[in-house]
Design an enzyme around this catalytic site. Structure first.
Site, PDB file in Angstrom:
ATOM      1  CB  CYS A 152      -3.813  -1.185   5.109  1.00 14.24           C
ATOM      2  SG  CYS A 152      -2.914  -1.019   6.667  1.00 14.24           S
ATOM      3  CD  GLU A 209      -2.207   1.267   2.968  1.00 16.88           C
ATOM      4  OE1 GLU A 209      -1.402   0.986   3.890  1.00 16.88           O
ATOM      5  OE2 GLU A 209      -3.388   1.617   3.164  1.00 16.88           O
ATOM      6  CE  LYS A 241      -6.976   1.392   4.196  1.00 18.61           C
ATOM      7  NZ  LYS A 241      -5.622   1.744   4.722  1.00 18.61           N
TER       8      LYS A 241
END
Lengths: 317, 317
Positions: free
Chosen positions: B176, B47, B127
């Protein structure tokens, strides 16, 4: 502040096909007494804890099936367990096969109950995720006919607000295959459940994918630990273990902290008690932080979870 | 039959605040070349792989924030990575901060892309689960301002049908904090995803619950392994690792089989490649059996997962 309660995970070794409920109840009472002597406020027994795991056999007649079910709880053979719980002032969680005569007919459920220290049933759960198959499949080394003998539970995943060991808490129940599904823990977690009791009977051999038999213990703990951590709740996982009528059942009953850590575990395949002191306040260490649902969940992106059962073909969309 | 593809998890060591994107791209290209020489069909980077993890600082002005973002992909500093991928005929997954000028204005996303061996971007993900906080909180040892600097992604969790290593498959992406939420994997799994790429920057120190810092590595693998197992998919988890500007970042990048087993893992906190041969056909070992969704999921009992964000108070119902 803390809300410490002492919990016993009372694993059972195998129960033979011809072992009577009265004989099993003697074993349960022995474990209950040990739990009390080790300070437990509540003792958790496995799924279908009163008999052998009968869904491993195909029965022709409904009478043969029904003889494995309880028509009342407590009944003549289980009253002694309730009496002893009241005498010892200890709560318990127990799984059993329930034959329920209701207004719309007779129903069969894979059920668990939560019983307080006054021997009052304060919660009932009926298993949602029934594994196995519905038809006679004699090619299997043993069968797994839960989908034939039980109806799916009709209570959803209820949360029970009650006092255990003098502390008010929120408790949930699940059974065996439920524990593999993250939805189980999440539906409980969204109701604020702080401790979930999960009894299981898990054959080490899985007829359709025997290449994974050596992973059963890993998958058991992986699912229980992830469910505990991802919802910041205590998990009490209790096995019926050992070689039961030629089917080797997984043991490793355990209690898991809201951090996902295993804090106590059985290390035999027989009747064995593992205990832990569980502070319900520790759930907030997780639930107020990394898994603060209100801050971090994004339910409008989760639609598929409730909209589809088997999934969608994204090539077609 | 098998659909074996070779995947490289290309962990990055720390990137300093003043390290240029060009310098980072040199590191990425070096890892990409190693991946190719070790037979990889695709290499996965972390990421926000082009810069230091900038959400650890509070910036007064939007200009200071925007300098960490990419306005085009590839851009002048990242073109070399795409050129090298095309030359080597290797695919890649890459996370970066995306500044998107769209018809309704400027948007900031924490983004990842999937790039095929012709250096064409064939998938983009923005995300969903942004961790951290929105306000300046200087009491923290370092901040985690993802909720300030990024908008929530607007693509949901898309599945991408594409060919990697000559085999058609279904691929997903996450970033994440997404990996801690079982909903992420399930929404992908319900779309038939067979492999999910997940880059992460995870500080070992968590300001609000430092008593769990020692559990970060356990929680990382627990979430990744459970998500893989419970959906029968491969997981490629790739870290930015090591001491980055005083914040120790978790390593242990790994590839996880559909059984939940870690099949390869980095063992340093620096730039390191771990590779595995991943047969996409193995997903069916899990998905056709214990996690056969069509047979065993019970979505009408999962309503709360989509209906509520923070949960319900069952005492009131």
């Amino acid at each position: 502040m803390s809300r410490r309660i002492i919990i016993g995970a009372a694993q059972l070794g195998p129960i033979s096909r011809n072992e009577s409920r009265r004989a099993v109840v003697v074993r349960l009472i022995e474990l209950m007494r040990e739990a009390r002597s080790r300070g437990c406020d509540l003792v958790a027994f496995p799924e279908l804890a009163l008999t052998t795991f009968f869904p491993r056999w195909y029965f022709e007649s409904q009478d043969e099936v029904d003889c494995w079910f309880e028509r009342e709880m407590p009944g003549p053979e289980t009253q002694a367990l309730f009496d002893e719980a009241r005498r010892l002032a200890i709560g318990f969680y127990l799984g059993y096969a329930e034959l329920a005569v209701e207004s719309d007919g007779v129903h069969h459920y894979n059920t668990s109950i939560l019983v307080n220290k006054h021997a009052e049933i304060i919660g009932k759960y009926r298993k949602i995720h029934l594994p196995g198959h519905t038809e006679n499949e004699p090619w299997r080394r043993f069968q797994h006919l839960e989908k034939r003998y039980f109806e799916r539970g009709n209570f959803g995943f209820p949360a029970f607000h009650t006092s255990i060991g003098g502390h008010q808490g929120v408790f949930g129940m699940a059974l065996c295959n439920d524990r593999r599904w993250p939805e189980t823990y999440r539906v409980l977690g969204l109701q604020g459940v702080e401790m979930t009791f999960i009894g299981y009977n898990t054959p080490v051999h899985y007829s359709q994918a025997p290449e994974h038999d050596h992973l059963q213990a890993f998958h058991n703990h992986l699912s229980l630990q992830a469910g505990g951590y991802q919802n910041g709740m205590w998990i009490v996982g209790v096995a019926k273990a050992g070689d039961e009528e030629g089917s080797e059942l997984l043991g490793q009953s355990c209690i898991i902290a809201p951090t996902g850590e295993i804090v106590t575990m059985c290390s035999t395949l027989g009747d064995e008690l593992a205990t832990a002191s569980c502070d319900l306040d520790r759930c907030s260490e997780i639930r107020d932080n990394v898994f603060n649902f209100e801050q971090h969940r994004e339910p409008d992106t989760y639609g598929l979870i409730c909209e589809t059962k088997g999934g969608v073909d994204t090539l077609k969309t």
